[in-house]
Design a protein around this motif. Structure first.
Motif, short mmCIF file in Angstrom:
data_model
loop_
_atom_site.label_atom_id
_atom_site.label_comp_id
_atom_site.label_asym_id
_atom_site.label_seq_id
_atom_site.Cartn_x
_atom_site.Cartn_y
_atom_site.Cartn_z
N ASN A 190 13.87 -37.28 -21.08
CA ASN A 190 12.66 -37.86 -21.66
C ASN A 190 11.70 -38.35 -20.58
OD1 ASN A 190 13.45 -37.37 -24.29
ND2 ASN A 190 14.32 -39.41 -24.61
N GLU A 191 12.24 -38.93 -19.52
CA GLU A 191 11.38 -39.38 -18.42
C GLU A 191 10.77 -38.19 -17.69
OE1 GLU A 191 13.44 -42.09 -15.89
OE2 GLU A 191 14.00 -43.45 -17.51
N ALA A 192 11.55 -37.13 -17.51
CA ALA A 192 11.03 -35.94 -16.85
C ALA A 192 9.97 -35.24 -17.70
CB ALA A 192 12.16 -34.97 -16.53
N SER A 193 10.04 -35.42 -19.03
CA SER A 193 9.09 -34.76 -19.92
C SER A 193 7.67 -35.31 -19.77
CB SER A 193 9.55 -34.89 -21.37
OG SER A 193 9.41 -36.23 -21.84
N ARG A 194 7.52 -36.47 -19.14
CA ARG A 194 6.17 -36.99 -18.89
C ARG A 194 5.41 -36.08 -17.94
NH1 ARG A 194 8.05 -43.27 -17.73
NH2 ARG A 194 8.93 -43.68 -19.81
N GLU A 195 6.14 -35.44 -17.07
CA GLU A 195 5.53 -34.48 -16.14
C GLU A 195 5.60 -33.06 -16.67
OE1 GLU A 195 6.19 -32.97 -11.51
OE2 GLU A 195 6.99 -34.90 -12.18
N GLY A 244 9.78 -38.82 -26.06
CA GLY A 244 8.95 -38.72 -24.87
C GLY A 244 7.63 -38.04 -25.19
N GLU A 289 16.66 -41.40 -8.82
CA GLU A 289 17.32 -41.33 -10.11
C GLU A 289 17.37 -39.88 -10.60
OE1 GLU A 289 18.78 -43.82 -11.54
OE2 GLU A 289 18.08 -45.35 -10.12
N ALA A 316 16.30 -38.60 -13.33
CA ALA A 316 15.04 -38.14 -13.92
C ALA A 316 14.11 -37.56 -12.86
CB ALA A 316 14.36 -39.30 -14.65
N GLU A 317 14.04 -38.18 -11.69
CA GLU A 317 13.20 -37.67 -10.62
C GLU A 317 13.72 -36.34 -10.10
OE1 GLU A 317 11.83 -40.72 -7.68
OE2 GLU A 317 13.26 -42.00 -8.75
N LYS A 343 18.02 -39.60 -21.64
CA LYS A 343 17.06 -40.55 -21.06
C LYS A 343 16.36 -39.93 -19.85
CE LYS A 343 16.75 -45.16 -19.00
NZ LYS A 343 17.51 -46.37 -18.56
N ALA A 344 17.13 -39.25 -19.00
CA ALA A 344 16.54 -38.60 -17.83
C ALA A 344 15.58 -37.49 -18.25
CB ALA A 344 17.65 -38.04 -16.94
#
Length: 347
Positions: free
Chosen positions: A52-57, A92, A277, A279-280, A49-50
């Protein structure tokens, strides 16, 4: 889109990735790096999950290596690889492959991962749990330009910092260091606003929190002053106090969200200093793939050289505390100016 493969091979997984991209209408690959996550089944969901969120950047191909423990001796002797390929909205902004390793193939995870790496792209390995003692010497770590661990997930996080210092290789980093980036930036900015000479510092936070030790070692290394480590109930890092020629400079965050910066002759200021978090933290580490020299210096400074709020003295054979003289009269700490602290805060 999900594609399940049982008792498969790396070549079949690559073929499934191509078929998946074509099925969702993106036949070309736009990933900028390969992120390899090494974890267990229990922590795989949170780690993915972390990522996938980081993959936005950072659009990336994410390879999740899950080493499964076989129950019977027969199963442990049998090599088996299962995979789950995710493309499109399931992954993601990149591609995701969950690799479940059984039996003897567990000891040869690098042979499974190597054919799946993106060509001519950086490789980052992140151990969400159970990081090896020497990440650079691990077979998977040897494939990467950047190796990310998290001492906070270890049962003995402070001891883990000492072990990391002994085995450090350029390219190693730890999420415990990433967690204190806002603190380092704020403290450096405070010193820049008020020209002064810092004489001592005190870092307060919950016990067994490696981020507190890293921040204390960073201050001691950059400012060349005695730094005391005190324990609080948390959450996490709660306060930093620096005694200076113009009075105390205090950054206090009792609730883990909003901090107060207090300086002599200036009104108190509220500062947003929220606990971030995973992910950040991961996204921040993926922004730079070169060695972090400031982290290396802070890590190698040594936990044993920090003072303690309970008045304990370093044990025999340990390094003297920061700013103190050694037995031969020499100063073990390297001099560093206030401007160096400001420069070191930027990662």
């Amino acid at each position: 889109m999900k594609i399940d493969l049982t008792e498969t091979t790396s070549s079949k997984i690559n073929k499934a990735l191509v078929e998946g991209r074509r099925a969702v209408g993106t036949p070309t690959s736009g990933m900028v790096l390969t992120l390899v996550i090494v974890t267990d089944e229990e922590n795989a969901y949170d780690a993915l999950k972390a990522a996938n969120e980081a993959s936005r950047e950072h659009p990336s191909r994410t390879l999740v290596v899950i080493k499964r423990v076989s129950r019977s001796p027969r199963d442990r002797a049998k090599a088996r690889l299962d995979a789950e390929v995710r493309v499109g909205t399931e992954a993601g902004t990149g591609e995701t492959v969950l690799l479940r390793l059984y039996g003897e193939v567990i000891d040869h995870a690098q042979s499974v991962v190597l054919p799946l790496l993106l060509p001519d792209a950086p490789v980052v390995v992140w151990w969400a749990v159970n990081a090896p003692a020497a990440p650079a010497q691990d077979p998977l770590g040897a494939l990467a330009q950047r190796r990310v661990t998290d001492a906070y997930a270890d049962e003995q996080p402070i001891h883990e910092l000492s072990a990391r210092a002994e085995t450090y290789v350029p390219g190693d980093t730890d999420l415990s260091w990433t967690r204190i980036t806002p603190w380092r930036s704020m403290l450096a900015a405070a010193l820049d606003q008020a020209p002064c000479t810092v004489t001592s510092a005190e870092v307060t936070g919950e016990e067994f929190n490696p981020s507190c030790e890293l921040l204390a070692m960073w201050l001691a290394d950059r400012l060349n002053v005695p730094v005391t480590r005190k324990v609080s109930d948390g959450p996490g890092l709660t306060a930093v106090r620096m005694e200076s020629s113009i009075g105390a400079i205090v950054l206090d965050r009792p609730d883990g969200s909003l901090a107060t910066l207090s300086m002599h002759g200036q009104p108190d200021r509220a500062v947003a200093l929220k606990r971030r978090e995973t992910a950040e933290l991961l996204a921040e580490e993926l922004r730079r793939l070169d060695p972090d020299e400031i982290y290396a210096r802070a890590l190698k400074f040594g936990v044993d050289r920090l003072g303690h709020g309970n008045g304990e003295q370093p044990a025999d054979g340990q390094q003297p505390a920061a700013g103190e003289k050694a037995a031969d009269g020499s100063d073990p700490a390297r001099p560093a100016a206030k401007k160096a602290a400001k420069k070191a805060a930027a990662k």
